[in-house]
Design an enzyme around this catalytic site. Structure first.
Site, PDB file in Angstrom:
ATOM      1  CG  ASN A   9       6.742   0.736  -3.615  1.00 52.16           C
ATOM      2  OD1 ASN A   9       7.798   1.314  -2.818  1.00 52.16           O
ATOM      3  ND2 ASN A   9       5.510   1.009  -2.887  1.00 52.16           N
ATOM      4  CE  LYS A  11       5.253  -1.987  -0.586  1.00 49.37           C
ATOM      5  NZ  LYS A  11       3.871  -2.426   0.029  1.00 49.37           N
ATOM      6  CG  HIS A  96       2.074   3.238  -1.191  1.00 54.50           C
ATOM      7  ND1 HIS A  96       2.073   2.594   0.036  1.00 54.50           N
ATOM      8  CD2 HIS A  96       2.142   2.090  -2.185  1.00 54.50           C
ATOM      9  CE1 HIS A  96       1.699   1.130  -0.247  1.00 54.50           C
ATOM     10  NE2 HIS A  96       2.411   0.793  -1.607  1.00 54.50           N
ATOM     11  CD  GLU A  98       3.352   0.296   2.413  1.00 52.35           C
ATOM     12  OE1 GLU A  98       4.168   0.600   2.307  1.00 52.35           O
ATOM     13  OE2 GLU A  98       2.739  -0.936   2.021  1.00 52.35           O
ATOM     14  CD  GLU A 168      -0.234  -0.052  -4.614  1.00 49.01           C
ATOM     15  OE1 GLU A 168       0.549  -0.919  -5.174  1.00 49.01           O
ATOM     16  OE2 GLU A 168       0.128   0.567  -3.687  1.00 49.01           O
ATOM     17  N   GLY A 174       0.942  -6.669   0.628  1.00 53.49           N
ATOM     18  CA  GLY A 174       1.735  -7.466   1.456  1.00 53.49           C
ATOM     19  C   GLY A 174       1.008  -8.660   2.108  1.00 53.49           C
ATOM     20  CB  SER A 213      -0.631  -9.969  -2.934  1.00 50.80           C
ATOM     21  OG  SER A 213      -0.349  -9.506  -1.757  1.00 50.80           O
TER      22      SER A 213
END
Ligand code: PGA
Length: 252
Positions: A9, A11, A96, A98, A168, A174, A213
């Site tokens: 991904n 991003k 996701h 985000e 996730e 991140g 991560s």
């Protein structure tokens, strides 16, 4: 046998030319990793056609990071599932954290996106996961259960066969913090149980990826767990070498 998947991904990273370079690097090194691993790259929308071109002749699949909830029409700035499918995408990441957190995506929106994805023969990579506060309050099981019940339970048995789940934990995305392999296994097994209570034995065939991560140094340990079928990789997918090395995690 469940699929083993490593999906990148990207991003909102890389300029188009950099995306092509990265893709070429992944294609060049792919032969060094077991054929038993399916690789997917999910660049920004703007790179889909040039990345598709760079992937030609390889067995690496293309995915998008999102799609619109509507079919077509007056939705300024949106990108339809039919458009990404026409550019060669086989997968689309949906839900996701985000997108949920910064763009207010709810289960209602995600149900509509799922409809569009399936109508265009895309396989959704549906993301679930709790934030730090929820983990610390011991609510992580309830959070992922609700995220599955509110969206995945609306799929038909046929659609469910074409679904990838990504677990996730938001606190590990991140941040450099990774769930331990035991934490990943515990919740992946739970997710499979929640899927099984609706879809029965088909849940055993559903690939559940870990994201947060994941990197070359921890992939092997996490992937060794029974219910972990691969990874959805953010930061480490931006370097061809690291992305491929994560795939090698299955061989150790
Ligand atoms: P990360 O992102 O690997 O950079 O933590 C994972 C993801 O959000 O898909």
């Amino acid at each position: 046998m469940r699929k083993k998947i490593v999906a990148g991904n990207w991003k909102m990273n890389t300029l188009p030319a950099e995306g092509v370079e990265l893709t070429k690097g992944v294609v060049a090194g792919r032969g060094e990793v077991c054929k038993c691993v399916d690789f997917i790259v999910c660049p920004p929308f703007t790179h889909l056609s040039t990345v598709a071109e760079a992937l030609k002749g390889s067995d690496i699949a293309l995915g998008a990071q999102n799609c619109a909830a509507e079919e077509k029409g007056a939705y300024t700035g949106e990108v339809a599932a039919s458009m990404i499918a026409a550019l060669g995408c086989k997968y689309v990441i949906l839900g996701h954290s985000e997108r949920r957190q910064y763009y207010g995506e709810t289960s209602a929106t995600l149900n509509k996106k799922m409809v569009q994805a399936y109508a265009n023969n895309l396989t959704p990579i549906y993301c679930v996961g709790e934030n730090l506060e929820e983990r610390e309050a011991g609510k992580h099981f309830d959070v992922v259960k609700a995220q599955i019940e509110e969206v995945v339970y609306n799929l038909t048995a046929e659609q469910f066969k074409n679904l990838v789940i990504a677990y996730e934990p938001v606190w590990a995305i991140g941040t450099g913090k990774t769930a331990t392999a035991e934490q990943a296994q515990e919740i992946h097994a739970y997710i499979r149980k929640v899927l099984a209570s609706k879809f029965g034995a088909a849940a055993d065939e559903c690939a559940i990826l870990y994201g947060g991560s994941c990197k070359p140094s921890n992939a092997a340990e996490i992937f060794a767990k029974e219910d972990v079928d691969g990874g959805l990789i953010g930061g480490a997918a931006l370097k061809a070498e690291d992305f491929l090395a994560i795939g090698k995690g299955f061989e150790k």
